[in-house]
Motif scaffolding. Sequence first.
Motif, short mmCIF file in Angstrom:
data_model
loop_
_atom_site.label_atom_id
_atom_site.label_comp_id
_atom_site.label_asym_id
_atom_site.label_seq_id
_atom_site.Cartn_x
_atom_site.Cartn_y
_atom_site.Cartn_z
N PRO A 7 0.81 -1.23 0.00
CA PRO A 7 0.00 0.00 0.00
C PRO A 7 0.84 1.28 0.00
N THR A 8 2.09 1.18 0.47
CA THR A 8 2.91 2.41 0.49
C THR A 8 3.19 2.93 -0.93
N LEU A 9 3.12 2.02 -1.93
CA LEU A 9 3.32 2.45 -3.32
C LEU A 9 2.19 3.36 -3.79
N LEU A 10 1.04 3.30 -3.09
CA LEU A 10 -0.11 4.12 -3.48
C LEU A 10 -0.18 5.42 -2.66
N ASP A 11 0.86 5.70 -1.90
CA ASP A 11 0.88 6.90 -1.05
C ASP A 11 0.68 8.17 -1.88
N PRO A 12 -0.36 8.97 -1.55
CA PRO A 12 -0.63 10.20 -2.32
C PRO A 12 0.55 11.17 -2.36
N ALA A 13 1.49 11.02 -1.43
CA ALA A 13 2.65 11.92 -1.41
C ALA A 13 3.45 11.81 -2.71
N GLY A 14 3.35 10.64 -3.35
CA GLY A 14 4.12 10.43 -4.58
C GLY A 14 3.35 10.78 -5.84
N TYR A 15 2.15 11.32 -5.69
CA TYR A 15 1.31 11.61 -6.87
C TYR A 15 1.84 12.83 -7.63
N PRO A 16 1.57 12.89 -8.93
CA PRO A 16 1.93 14.10 -9.69
C PRO A 16 0.99 15.25 -9.33
N SER A 17 1.20 16.43 -9.96
CA SER A 17 0.37 17.60 -9.64
C SER A 17 -1.08 17.37 -10.09
N LEU A 18 -2.00 18.17 -9.52
CA LEU A 18 -3.43 18.05 -9.85
C LEU A 18 -3.66 18.26 -11.35
N ARG A 19 -2.92 19.21 -11.91
CA ARG A 19 -3.07 19.51 -13.33
C ARG A 19 -2.73 18.28 -14.19
N GLU A 20 -1.65 17.57 -13.80
CA GLU A 20 -1.27 16.38 -14.56
C GLU A 20 -2.28 15.25 -14.39
N ILE A 21 -2.87 15.17 -13.18
CA ILE A 21 -3.89 14.14 -12.94
C ILE A 21 -5.12 14.42 -13.80
N VAL A 22 -5.57 15.70 -13.82
CA VAL A 22 -6.74 16.08 -14.64
C VAL A 22 -6.44 15.80 -16.11
N SER A 23 -5.22 16.10 -16.54
CA SER A 23 -4.84 15.85 -17.93
C SER A 23 -4.94 14.37 -18.27
N SER A 24 -4.52 13.52 -17.33
CA SER A 24 -4.56 12.07 -17.59
C SER A 24 -6.00 11.55 -17.66
#
Lengths: 113, 252
Positions: free
Chosen positions: B103-120
């Motif tokens: 589950p540590t691989l899914l840690d939100p701390a490692g997520y890209p920026s909101l803009r990149e998430i919306v783009s995806s």
Amino acid sequence: MALLTIFMVIALDLNSIASLGGAVALLIFSAITAAHFKTYRETHASLIVLVVALVATLGTLVVFALTTLVDEPKTALAFVVILAAALLLDFVWKSVRNRGSPRSAPSDQPGSL
Amino acid sequence: MLTYLAKGFGEGHITGIVSWLFYMTGAIVAAMVATSFGGYASAVVTNGNPSWAIVFAVGLVVVMTLLNVVGSTAVARVQSLIVKVVLAILSVFAIVTITNWNPTLLDPAGYPSLREIVSSVALTFFAFLGFGVITFTAKDLSQPGRQLPRAIYLAIAIATTVYVAVSLGVFGTLTADQVVEYGTTAMAEAAKPTLGQAGYVLMVITALFSTAGAVNASLYPATGMTRHLAEAGQFPPYSAVRSAAAHRSAWW
């Protein structure tokens, strides 16, 4: 369709094809939602849901264009080519069709053909 | 979807242009899935040679187009069987990988920026484009007004569950960088830690069948859609295409 598919397989990589598909899909969903505004009483659709859908699709398209397409010039070019091709095919075909049958001039009003 | 356009905008240029875009989207979907097939086939047969990946992808499109030209009902039966088998294997994959995930691989701390998430998210819209095809079954339903919405909602719910579960399994097993590095074969690589080499082979075979079936499903509606749009005056007459060769519109 198969020939267009083969052309894209050869010319673009997986990421570019997926990005291109995403941009075109958002454009189609936006157009369909916009069209739905004219018939929502007939379909008993929720106006709020339609507004949310249109904002979501158009908003995502803008963010996608400014974030992803700007870094993928090949994909952006393919997107422009696809749009231009759709525009050209429609205008050429309709002009050929209307030359043969002047009464059926195209119009963007419902019920007209 | 095309009916909504025609009802809203009439049979003019807007409907025509979006109809051509919709038609081209079928080719984009087929190209994407065929490229994935090529990636998997190349990984197994030629050790990931990119030129061979293109050869395999083009070969698949040619074979599936010929099958559509022949119009065999056996293809439809095989397609139906493939979907059930693939769905079952993906479910097993999701359950096994989620059971053993980190589950540590899914840690939100490692997520890209909101803009990149919306783009995806744009790619997610693309993934859901195929649901319009369900409306083609309306003529075979006894109560389409009641059954069709149910079928669409059910299909979206099942597909979303599988998409999310498989994504959790993959990103709970591999790092984001590994997923990018493995590319098309990332799902098979994610099966390795828990299911070993057998799991990798199983996922490769599943992907090959799944992508082959998806290319067939993407090319199949071309004939019917061309005919429908030609009857509405949006595309050149289908009869002209048909007179050239039966079902040749699968090529165009």
